[in-house]
Write a protein that holds these residues in place. Structure first.
Motif: not given
Lengths: 547, 185
Positions: A148, A151-152
């Motif tokens: 996470e 990616a974010e």
């Protein structure tokens, strides 16, 4: 491994696990291993094979379940039933009774306060997964926080979340983790390092070892997230040579993580590279001090140096370096996964989250416990710990090892957090908690810790090198009944001097055990000096020769 | 143009460094033709003979031979190009390294806090009375070495000791002496 592959791996592993009707878990962490749990594991394996139950019954070794005194521990079907002090000969009976009622004589009650008063965050997987299989860690949500983040989240957002969680360093001093991370981020330079301090040197402390042995991937994930947040591509784990099993499992974990593409280059398809190497310590307590630890990684003697500059600005090879403790890194993935607010909701105003303690000494349930900050010492010792065995009286609880102090009964209802323990003259420390009953002599305990500091002093600065030796001499004199009140005054003066003029934390905190015992148990010192007797009957005082 | 020049110089520098390093390592041979030196050599090669890997090199020697002697220290000093004084300094600074050959069997008594308050001093006393050795000493016949550890982390089994790598817990002096006798058989 991409995020989709990660999700697929979770499903595969869960399906594999569900294909078995029964699960038998044997603790193979160091505590139970020393009570021959490996032999138990092997005899269970033989038993399962002989009955042809391989397809129905999953047998595995798992990490520490906490209640080390009752080892070897065996858990059935996700700890629905637990057996204690299992012998290899018990294997047939255990397998036989899988579909019927549990074996009464071996049962360890799972609803006792030792288990249900704990809140497990850093130890959440400990005892639940096989530490040598990355698949099981992934199946319990492992590496999803790293995925996470990559990616974010931007690195700055990761630091923000850690800051918002209120996490503080679990190595002892309790420095705010988010603040440390952002200092490293701000430090100029493109080359930065992440170091995990796994040099757990305090006698009586084995929390970090348990995390390393029971859930090594959690540490790697925490370090990788830290590396992403501060912009480091190289991490080191400095682990004690005294923990061979932890070293072995870490090596396995690193190999698996590289193969699964959660460590190494272009992790999970991102542009982030992170490599982790092990550095093995060689038995020097002072190397737990961050600048000494860096000197040791650089291949020299582990001598501390003056701070500032702090390692966050000038660390390994002179580059900005982030150093955190094992338990701190172990808390990071959960914070990202469950959110900063969730973490900040546990604990007290200034001390958030949980703390792992190694409960040992004169207490019924010795082992590893993780409790929310703010719990009282009485709850830990008497509810979770089960009180003092043999009908003896509680005398003190020692926290923080050689840098901490002894807390007497009067303060048992104080909450456990960084500030309160410091006010009481002790420290949170790395988490060793030794309970002492009336058979322990406080002068002798102070002398024991001073002997420790005396031998572990690196010798670089005079107050620590010379001061600890003299304090030890004075304490020996008191324990032998040879001291005068002047000696006691001299001891107190030395405490003050060593505390304020030593170079590093070892010297600065070396007088703590003496000062705290003087504060709460001065009468015992006076009994040795004036009445020439040891109230606990520990010290050998030669009868006075009357002329 | 300048960039090309720099590139060439860097390349030349690197080749020169490699050549020198190869020459140095070719000349330095282990103190004896004992096969165990191959393991030590492999460890140092894998770490690229970097001076900062001194502690790893010493670990591999101690693991292979059980202790560090003068010849070993001189060899590491030459191979990693670290002054002998520094090698000696590091080898003597850390408790884990020993410069004396251990006995055939070892008994490590834990003297961590939990073990101490639960009777480690009595265990040490019993060994001293029975075998005449104190911590760090080996019996004259080279059979048994007595060592102490700061904490082996088996606090729940206090007092504990390690007999030739096997942890024994909740020890009484008599039970411990019996285990040592079993080792020697």
């Amino acid at each position: 491994m991409t995020r989709e592959e990660l999700d697929a791996a979770v499903v595969t592993e869960q399906e594999r696990s569900q294909s078995f009707r029964h699960h038998v878990d044997v603790c193979i962490a160091a505590g139970c291993l020393s009570s021959q749990s490996e032999v138990v594991l092997n005899s269970l394996r033989t038993e399962i094979r002989e009955r042809g139950l391989e397809k129905e019954c999953a047998l595995r070794g798992v990490g520490c379940m906490g209640l080390c005194k009752a080892g070897p521990l065996v858990a059935l079907d996700g700890q629905a039933v637990m057996y204690q002090t299992v012998a290899p000969a018990d294997a047939p009976e255990i397998i036989e009774s899988l579909d019927t009622a549990p074996v009464e004589r071996l049962v360890c009650p799972v609803n006792m306060p030792f288990f249900n008063r704990q809140t497990r965050i850093a130890l959440e997987n400990s005892g639940q997964i096989d530490p040598e299989r990355i698949e099981e860690y992934i199946a319990r949500g492992g590496y999803s926080a790293l995925a996470e983040a990559l990616a974010e989240l931007t690195p700055a957002q990761v630091v923000e979340r850690i800051t918002a969680s209120g996490l503080r360093g679990r190595g002892g001093a309790g420095y705010p983790t988010g603040l440390k991370w952002s200092t490293v981020v701000k430090a100029p330079g493109s080359q930065k390092y992440v170091i995990c301090n796994a040099d757990e040197g305090d006698p009586g402390a084995f929390m970090d070892r348990s995390v390393l042995e029971s859930d090594p991937h959690r540490l790697l994930e925490g370090m990788a997230i830290a590396g992403y947040a501060v912009g480091a591509e190289q991490g080191y784990i400095y682990v004690r040579a005294e923990y061979p099993l932890a070293i072995k499992r870490l090596k396995t974990a690193i190999r698996q993580a590289v193969r699964a593409d959660v460590l190494g280059t272009t992790i999970m398809g991102s542009r982030f590279n992170f490599q982790v190497d092990l550095r093995i310590g060689a038995g020097a307590f002072v190397c737990g001090e961050e600048t000494a630890l860096i000197a040791s990684i650089e291949g020299g003697r582990g001598l501390p140096r003056l701070r500032p500059p702090y390692p966050a600005e000038y660390g390994l090879w002179g580059k900005p370096t982030l150093i955190n403790n094992v338990e701190t890194f172990a808390s990071v993935p959960v914070i990202l996964r469950k959110g900063s607010e969730w973490f900040a909701g546990i604990g007290t105003g200034k001390s958030k989250g949980t703390k792992v303690f190694a409960l040992a000494g004169a207490v019924q349930n010795t082992g590893l416990v993780e409790v929310p900050m703010g719990i009282t010492l009485r709850e830990i010792v008497f509810d979770i710990g089960g009180g003092i065995p043999g009908g003896k009286r509680f005398k003190a609880v020692q926290t923080g090892g050689p840098s901490g102090g002894c807390i007497p009964e009067a303060y048992l209802d104080q909450p456990v957090d960084f500030e309160t323990l410091a006010q009481l003259g002790s420290i949170m420390g790395s988490g060793g908690m030794i309970v002492m009953d009336e058979t322990s002599c406080m002068v002798d305990v102070a002398r024991y810790f001073m002997d420790f500091c005396r031998t572990e002093s690196c010798g670089k600065c005079v107050p620590c090198r010379v001061g600890t030796v003299h304090m030890h001499n004075l304490l020996t004199k008191i324990s032998e009944g040879q001291a005068t009140l002047d000696d006691l005054a001299m001891l107190e003066e030395l405490c003050d001097l060593v505390r304020h003029t030593s170079l590093c934390g070892l010297g600065q905190s070396a007088p703590n055990p003496v000062m705290s015992t003087l504060r709460y148990f001065r009468d015992e010192y006076l009994a040795h000096i004036q009445d020439k007797r040891c109230p606990a009957g520990v010290c050998h005082i030669a009868p006075e020769v009357t002329a | 143009m300048a960039r090309v020049h720099n590139y060439k110089r860097d390349l030349f520098d690197n080749l020169l460094k490699q050549a020198i390093s190869a020459m140095i390592h070719a000349k330095i041979s282990p103190p004896s033709d004992d096969k165990r030196w191959k393991i030590v050599e492999a460890t140092m090669r894998r770490q690229g003979y970097v001076p900062s890997t001194l502690i790893e090199a010493l670990h591999s020697i101690q693991e292979a031979f059980g202790f560090l002697d003068d010849a070993a220290l001189r060899y590491v000093s030459a191979a990693l190009r670290v002054p002998p004084s520094r090698v000696y300094g590091v080898a003597t600074f850390y408790h884990f390294f020993t410069m004396r050959p251990p006995g055939r069997h070892t008994c490590v008594v834990c003297t961590g806090t939990a073990c101490y308050i639960k009777g480690a001093p009595a265990l040490l006393k019993a060994i001293e009375n029975n075998f005449g050795i104190k911590q760090g000493e080996t019996t004259p016949d080279g059979e048994l070495s007595l060592l102490t550890a700061r904490c082996i982390g088996s606090c729940s089994l206090a007092p504990a000791a390690v007999f030739d790598g096997q942890v024994g817990g909740k020890l009484e002096p008599a039970a411990m002496l019996e285990r040592i006798e079993r080792l020697q058989k």
